[in-house]
Design an enzyme around this catalytic site. Structure first.
Site, mmCIF file in Angstrom:
data_model
loop_
_atom_site.group_PDB
_atom_site.id
_atom_site.type_symbol
_atom_site.label_atom_id
_atom_site.label_comp_id
_atom_site.label_asym_id
_atom_site.label_seq_id
_atom_site.Cartn_x
_atom_site.Cartn_y
_atom_site.Cartn_z
ATOM 1 N N SER A 21 62.160 49.497 65.574
ATOM 2 C CA SER A 21 61.403 48.227 65.626
ATOM 3 C C SER A 21 61.460 47.479 64.296
ATOM 4 O O SER A 21 60.746 46.499 64.095
ATOM 5 C CB SER A 21 59.943 48.488 65.995
ATOM 6 O OG SER A 21 59.365 49.418 65.106
ATOM 7 N N ASN A 108 49.750 54.690 65.333
ATOM 8 C CA ASN A 108 49.099 53.874 66.365
ATOM 9 C C ASN A 108 47.972 53.010 65.795
ATOM 10 O O ASN A 108 47.885 51.815 66.088
ATOM 11 C CB ASN A 108 48.562 54.765 67.488
ATOM 12 C CG ASN A 108 49.669 55.504 68.198
ATOM 13 O OD1 ASN A 108 50.850 55.241 67.940
ATOM 14 N ND2 ASN A 108 49.316 56.420 69.079
ATOM 15 N N THR A 153 46.663 5.620 84.002
ATOM 16 C CA THR A 153 46.465 6.801 84.846
ATOM 17 C C THR A 153 47.652 6.796 85.808
ATOM 18 O O THR A 153 48.128 5.717 86.194
ATOM 19 C CB THR A 153 45.141 6.773 85.648
ATOM 20 O OG1 THR A 153 45.201 5.694 86.581
ATOM 21 C CG2 THR A 153 43.932 6.601 84.743
ATOM 22 N N HIS A 154 48.150 7.951 86.145
ATOM 23 C CA HIS A 154 49.358 8.075 86.982
ATOM 24 C C HIS A 154 50.538 7.329 86.361
ATOM 25 O O HIS A 154 51.437 6.885 87.077
ATOM 26 C CB HIS A 154 49.129 7.546 88.406
ATOM 27 C CG HIS A 154 47.878 8.053 89.050
ATOM 28 N ND1 HIS A 154 47.844 9.153 89.868
ATOM 29 C CD2 HIS A 154 46.596 7.621 88.950
ATOM 30 C CE1 HIS A 154 46.601 9.366 90.271
ATOM 31 N NE2 HIS A 154 45.821 8.454 89.721
ATOM 32 N N SER A 275 73.402 8.539 67.695
ATOM 33 C CA SER A 275 74.355 9.122 68.634
ATOM 34 C C SER A 275 75.712 9.184 67.947
ATOM 35 O O SER A 275 76.085 8.281 67.197
ATOM 36 C CB SER A 275 74.441 8.258 69.891
ATOM 37 O OG SER A 275 75.667 8.502 70.563
ATOM 38 N N LYS A 281 72.562 3.650 69.129
ATOM 39 C CA LYS A 281 71.491 4.569 69.527
ATOM 40 C C LYS A 281 70.659 5.088 68.369
ATOM 41 O O LYS A 281 71.163 5.422 67.319
ATOM 42 C CB LYS A 281 72.086 5.776 70.273
ATOM 43 C CG LYS A 281 72.516 5.487 71.694
ATOM 44 C CD LYS A 281 71.384 5.044 72.601
ATOM 45 C CE LYS A 281 70.545 6.199 73.134
ATOM 46 N NZ LYS A 281 71.290 7.080 74.020
ATOM 47 N N ASN A 283 67.865 8.008 68.706
ATOM 48 C CA ASN A 283 67.220 8.844 69.715
ATOM 49 C C ASN A 283 65.942 9.509 69.193
ATOM 50 O O ASN A 283 65.881 9.856 68.016
ATOM 51 C CB ASN A 283 68.201 9.928 70.171
ATOM 52 C CG ASN A 283 69.450 9.323 70.777
ATOM 53 O OD1 ASN A 283 69.383 8.277 71.432
ATOM 54 N ND2 ASN A 283 70.595 9.943 70.540
ATOM 55 N N GLU A 288 61.748 14.987 71.478
ATOM 56 C CA GLU A 288 62.353 15.710 72.609
ATOM 57 C C GLU A 288 62.361 17.215 72.372
ATOM 58 O O GLU A 288 62.096 18.004 73.276
ATOM 59 C CB GLU A 288 63.781 15.207 72.841
ATOM 60 C CG GLU A 288 63.824 13.781 73.354
ATOM 61 C CD GLU A 288 65.245 13.240 73.333
ATOM 62 O OE1 GLU A 288 65.818 13.086 74.420
ATOM 63 O OE2 GLU A 288 65.773 12.976 72.232
ATOM 64 N N TYR A 315 47.660 54.307 73.542
ATOM 65 C CA TYR A 315 48.897 53.703 73.054
ATOM 66 C C TYR A 315 50.069 54.056 73.977
ATOM 67 O O TYR A 315 50.205 55.195 74.426
ATOM 68 C CB TYR A 315 49.207 54.195 71.623
ATOM 69 C CG TYR A 315 50.511 53.597 71.115
ATOM 70 C CD1 TYR A 315 50.539 52.325 70.567
ATOM 71 C CD2 TYR A 315 51.718 54.287 71.256
ATOM 72 C CE1 TYR A 315 51.730 51.756 70.140
ATOM 73 C CE2 TYR A 315 52.914 53.728 70.833
ATOM 74 C CZ TYR A 315 52.907 52.459 70.277
ATOM 75 O OH TYR A 315 54.086 51.887 69.871
ATOM 76 N N GLN A 320 55.204 48.181 71.491
ATOM 77 C CA GLN A 320 56.123 47.760 70.436
ATOM 78 C C GLN A 320 56.728 46.388 70.753
ATOM 79 O O GLN A 320 57.139 45.651 69.863
ATOM 80 C CB GLN A 320 57.235 48.805 70.294
ATOM 81 C CG GLN A 320 58.227 48.528 69.201
ATOM 82 C CD GLN A 320 59.018 49.788 68.854
ATOM 83 O OE1 GLN A 320 58.455 50.759 68.390
ATOM 84 N NE2 GLN A 320 60.310 49.767 69.107
ATOM 85 N N LYS A 323 55.619 42.382 69.294
ATOM 86 C CA LYS A 323 55.870 41.632 68.062
ATOM 87 C C LYS A 323 56.849 40.475 68.251
ATOM 88 O O LYS A 323 56.640 39.389 67.702
ATOM 89 C CB LYS A 323 56.385 42.575 66.968
ATOM 90 C CG LYS A 323 55.315 43.542 66.490
ATOM 91 C CD LYS A 323 55.933 44.705 65.757
ATOM 92 C CE LYS A 323 55.221 46.005 65.925
ATOM 93 N NZ LYS A 323 54.881 46.418 67.298
HETATM 94 N N1 ARG Z 1 56.782 50.790 66.155
HETATM 95 C C1 ARG Z 1 55.586 51.150 66.844
HETATM 96 C C2 ARG Z 1 54.966 49.906 67.472
HETATM 97 O O1 ARG Z 1 55.279 48.864 67.055
HETATM 98 C C3 ARG Z 1 54.602 51.774 65.919
HETATM 99 C C4 ARG Z 1 53.720 52.760 66.558
HETATM 100 C C5 ARG Z 1 54.526 53.942 66.955
HETATM 101 N N2 ARG Z 1 53.707 54.932 67.548
HETATM 102 C C6 ARG Z 1 54.232 55.952 68.229
HETATM 103 N N3 ARG Z 1 53.423 56.784 68.753
HETATM 104 N N4 ARG Z 1 55.523 56.072 68.394
HETATM 105 O O2 ARG Z 1 54.179 49.978 68.381
#
Ligand code: ARG
Length: 473
Positions: A21, A108, A153-154, A275, A281, A283, A288, A315, A320, A323
């Site tokens: 990760s 965790n 409106t509309h 353009s 142009k 734009n 957009e 957990y 993971q 993120k």
């Molecule tokens: N890379 C893991 C995550 O983002 C960290 C926690 C890992 N925990 C585990 N029991 N493998 O969630």
């Protein structure tokens, strides 16, 4: 850089980089290190580390923070994630004392902690950028406070408003977005550290001390919940998704108003690029892109919600996956808000076009109906009388013929202008001049309050840097 003997056994797997990760959790590094410093200090106070071991560990961690900051940290893919990278590096820098840092802690509760500290900082940055958008809107709104424009409106011409009033409508949407961001950070400001893998620890520790040190309001109430809870990320993604949706609505209007069909924006507005083929142009590219990128951000929200759906406590490695969508949404919205500020600042309104559009007598049909009401006609028959007049006039209204509507004062036809109509609209929150002045004051006060909330959030965010920089104890 490292031999396999320094690779902890728990990250030796036959899956290559599949479990890795690092690409997404590197962004957590400063928070990981600050959290570890707070944890080490707590372990010392609880008797699990000697003062000597603590100072060795803490100075090693500050060294790591400096390596990360200056780009000299030796990141290693085979160490799976940011947590293990930091821990192994600490061992290299300070020796066996490093082996005590993970006492009464799991990755965790560690990742949950890092994410909350990260969220606090990320959210403060979004808030600063959103505030800049609001300031730009407020500036434009005050300049165009009395410039008439048709309200829609509309997407059909409906009743007269002013450009200032219309821009302030966008201001209030963004103000609610800002409010939501602050509410999210407030709910998220709870420390999960001490929950361990899921069931705390058999060793006596002090999660409240860690919470206080890191500027959290309190430690977790339930260790199982603490390591599973991704509500802060889900809320942040919703906040960003709605914010992006609001930005897309604004952007769509810029696109429309810049087209010659509306022509409400002067050609000198800075909206985008030219353009490569058509020399004439200009734009509205920035608008957009803002309109288009909202889809990405909504997708990020959906991605996280679907990941979370149906997960058993506590957990699960699925977490993971939290993120990437958060980082994508933050990057997208972050850059989008900077562009939006530039876009708002560069808007130049075409007053002549706006005034001409606001002279459309159709905008004043409701004024006539309400004029009849003021003269004693019930609203429904008044509505019908005006509608009938429009029907017979082929959908147009000639102000000179207002007297033909039963119950109307013929002189009223002369006051079917934007300024007269706006002058009549004195209801609170409406586009009338007095109400609009009050609204402007309200908006300025609201902004002041937001700046205040943001500076107290900035202080909490700053704690992490203070912990990383503090002199050795
Ligand atoms: N890379 C893991 C995550 O983002 C960290 C926690 C890992 N925990 C585990 N029991 N493998 O969630």
């Amino acid at each position: 850089m490292t031999d396999s003997s320094s690779t902890p056994v728990y990250v030796r797997t036959p899956f290559g980089t599949f479990l890795n990760s690092l690409a997404v959790d590197r962004a957590l590094a400063p928070y990981d290190v600050a959290g570890s410093i707070a944890h080490a200090e707590m372990l010392r106070a609880s008797g699990w580390l000697s003062p000597q071991e603590t100072s060795v560990i803490v100075s090693g961690l500050r060294l790591i923070a400096a390596e990360i900051r200056t780009g000299h940290f030796p990141w290693r893919d085979e160490l799976e994630d940011v947590h293990t990278n930091v821990e192994v590096r600490l061992g290299e820098l300070v020796g066996p004392a490093a082996g005590k840092l993970h006492t009464a802690r799991s990755r965790n509760d560690q990742v949950a902690l890092d994410e909350r500290l990260f969220l606090r900082a990320a959210l403060a940055q979004v808030a600063h950028r959103l505030l800049a958008v609001q300031e730009a809107l407020l500036h434009q709104a005050s300049a165009e406070i009395a410039t008439p424009m048709p309200g829609y409106t509309h997407l059909q011409r409906a009743q007269p408003v002013t450009v200032g009033h219309h821009l302030l409508a966008h201001f209030w949407r963004f103000d609610r977005d800002l409010d939501r961001l602050f509410a999210t950070v407030e709910r998220a400001n709870v420390s999960p550290l001490g929950a361990g893998a899921l069931a705390g620890s058999t060793l006596k520790t002090d999660p409240a001390a860690v919470a206080t040190r890191l500027g959290f309001d309190r430690p977790f109430a339930n260790s199982v919940d603490a390591v599973s809870d991704r509500d802060p990320f889900a809320e942040l993604l919703f906040d960003l998704a709605l914010l992006a949706v609001h930005a897309s609505g604004f952007a769509e209007e810029v696109v429309l108003f810049a087209s010659p069909e509306f022509g409400f924006l002067d050609r000198s507005s800075s909206l985008g690029a030219g353009s490569s083929l058509m020399p004439q142009k200009r734009n509205p590219d920035a608008a957009e892109l803002l309109r288009g990128q909202s889809g990405r951000v909504v997708g990020d929200l959906v991605a996280l919600l679907v990941t979370l759906k149906g997960l058993p406590l506590a957990y699960d490695r699925d977490l993971q996956e939290d993120k990437a969508p958060v980082e994508d949404a933050l990057a997208t919205v972050g850059a989008g808000l900077v562009a939006l500020t530039t876009l708002v600042q560069g808007l130049v309104f075409d007053h002549a076009r706006l005034v001409a559009a606001s002279e459309d007598p159709e905008l004043y049909a409701t004024d006539i109906a309400e004029h009849l009401v003021a003269r004693g006609v019930a609203f429904r028959p008044a509505h019908e009388a005006v509608a009938a007049h429009y029907r017979t006039a082929g959908g147009r209204l000639d102000p000179a013929q207002v007297g033909e509507i039963p119950g109307a004062d013929p002189a009223f036809g002369r006051s079917l202008t934007a300024s007269d109509s706006l002058g009549r609209r004195s209801t609170t929150g409406g586009p009338g001049p007095l109400a609009l002045q009050q609204q402007l004051t309200q908006a300025r006060t609201a902004l002041e309050g937001r700046r205040h909330s943001l500076s107290s959030l900035d202080r909490k965010v700053g704690l992490v840097e203070e912990i990383l920089q503090e002199e050795r104890k």
